[in-house]
Design an enzyme around this catalytic site. Sequence first.
Site, PDB file in Angstrom:
ATOM      1  N   ALA A 190       0.801  -1.233   0.000  1.00 16.47           N
ATOM      2  CA  ALA A 190       0.000   0.000   0.000  1.00 16.47           C
ATOM      3  C   ALA A 190       0.835   1.285   0.000  1.00 16.47           C
ATOM      4  O   ALA A 190       0.285   2.369   0.165  1.00 16.47           O
ATOM      5  CB  ALA A 190      -1.000   0.029   1.144  1.00 16.47           C
ATOM      6  N   ALA A 191       2.152   1.153  -0.217  1.00 15.53           N
ATOM      7  CA  ALA A 191       2.965   2.377  -0.300  1.00 15.53           C
ATOM      8  C   ALA A 191       2.502   3.236  -1.486  1.00 15.53           C
ATOM      9  O   ALA A 191       2.419   4.462  -1.393  1.00 15.53           O
ATOM     10  CB  ALA A 191       4.439   2.030  -0.452  1.00 15.53           C
ATOM     11  N   GLY A 192       2.178   2.558  -2.586  1.00 13.21           N
ATOM     12  CA  GLY A 192       1.695   3.293  -3.763  1.00 13.21           C
ATOM     13  C   GLY A 192       0.354   3.960  -3.485  1.00 13.21           C
ATOM     14  O   GLY A 192       0.075   5.065  -3.976  1.00 13.21           O
ATOM     15  N   ASP A 193      -0.474   3.309  -2.681  1.00 14.08           N
ATOM     16  CA  ASP A 193      -1.775   3.899  -2.332  1.00 14.08           C
ATOM     17  C   ASP A 193      -1.581   5.111  -1.427  1.00 14.08           C
ATOM     18  O   ASP A 193      -2.288   6.116  -1.565  1.00 14.08           O
ATOM     19  CB  ASP A 193      -2.658   2.863  -1.624  1.00 14.08           C
ATOM     20  CG  ASP A 193      -2.882   1.624  -2.478  1.00 14.08           C
ATOM     21  OD1 ASP A 193      -2.909   1.770  -3.718  1.00 14.08           O
ATOM     22  OD2 ASP A 193      -3.014   0.532  -1.913  1.00 14.08           O
TER      23      ASP A 193
END
Length: 304
Positions: free
Chosen positions: A249-252
């Site tokens: 979820a780093a991209g989120d």
Amino acid sequence: MSIIVFGSLNMDLVAQVPCLPQPGETLLGTDFITVPGGKGANQAVAAARLGASTTMVGRVGDDGFGSLLCHSLTASGVVTDAVLTSPGPSGVALINVDELGENQIVVVPGANGKVDITDVDRLPLPDGSDGKTSILLMQFEIALTVVQAAAKRAKDHCVIVDPAPVQPHLPADFYGLVDILTPNQTEASQLSGVKVSSVATAMEAAQVLRQRGASTVIVKLGRQGAVVASQSEVFHRPAFQVDAVDTVAAGDAFNGGLAVALAEEKSLRDAVEWASAVAALSVMKAGAQPSMPTRTQVEHFLLS
Ligand code: RIB
């Protein structure tokens, strides 16, 4: 300016493993957690924790996970009136996270697969007559045809699309509906046909995707930062160097942070710096939604 997230909600079933398994291999995991996730819901939680007025539009199942997923959103301040409950299971993601924080994800769409064109009509987009526009965040965990219809409906708003999981053959007219496209390294490679392995090749891929019609392209390169190509500038923003425990979820987190910064009318450079800080903080904590930082945490991080 409000933020609307149209996309997926998943329950993440996360195993901590010493290394990611090879095909046919059985591994002993060291830990297991069940946490709310889904690319759409994660982006909504990221934006709401940063203080933005955020609405989620999507679907959960009528199983036990559905109510837990909605509760996680409301607990972070996301408006969930437009999250419908459909008969059947909620979306789930089976996730392995290794000791370096790298991950492997299998998503089973469940109710996310039932999101359809009728849901596009439920997007609470203002008509713009009062001069206000919204930011619409989308991903590819709901049907592409639905994402495309929503992008068309939101033509007077800022449409940010995270093309994950990647769909390599996007319709030619899709790119022109997107204000900001935010692929990661793998997605940028598959979409553009340029093998992205460096900042230089990410810039090349970003330009290919811009030529297809996306106004701005941000290639998220993880530890290598982000490459940004817009009509007026091309630049590389290095990542903040932190000890990652879980990159899920780093991209989120990045997209949620980007949306909030743009809603507050920060410049693209400042918005990307802010988004990078949100992503950096998210990888220092386990789990998708539990890892999203608050505004105060981001402000302290940027001052430190
Ligand atoms: O981007 C991370 C998310 O991908 C996880 O929360 C999982 O649900 C999958 O959708």
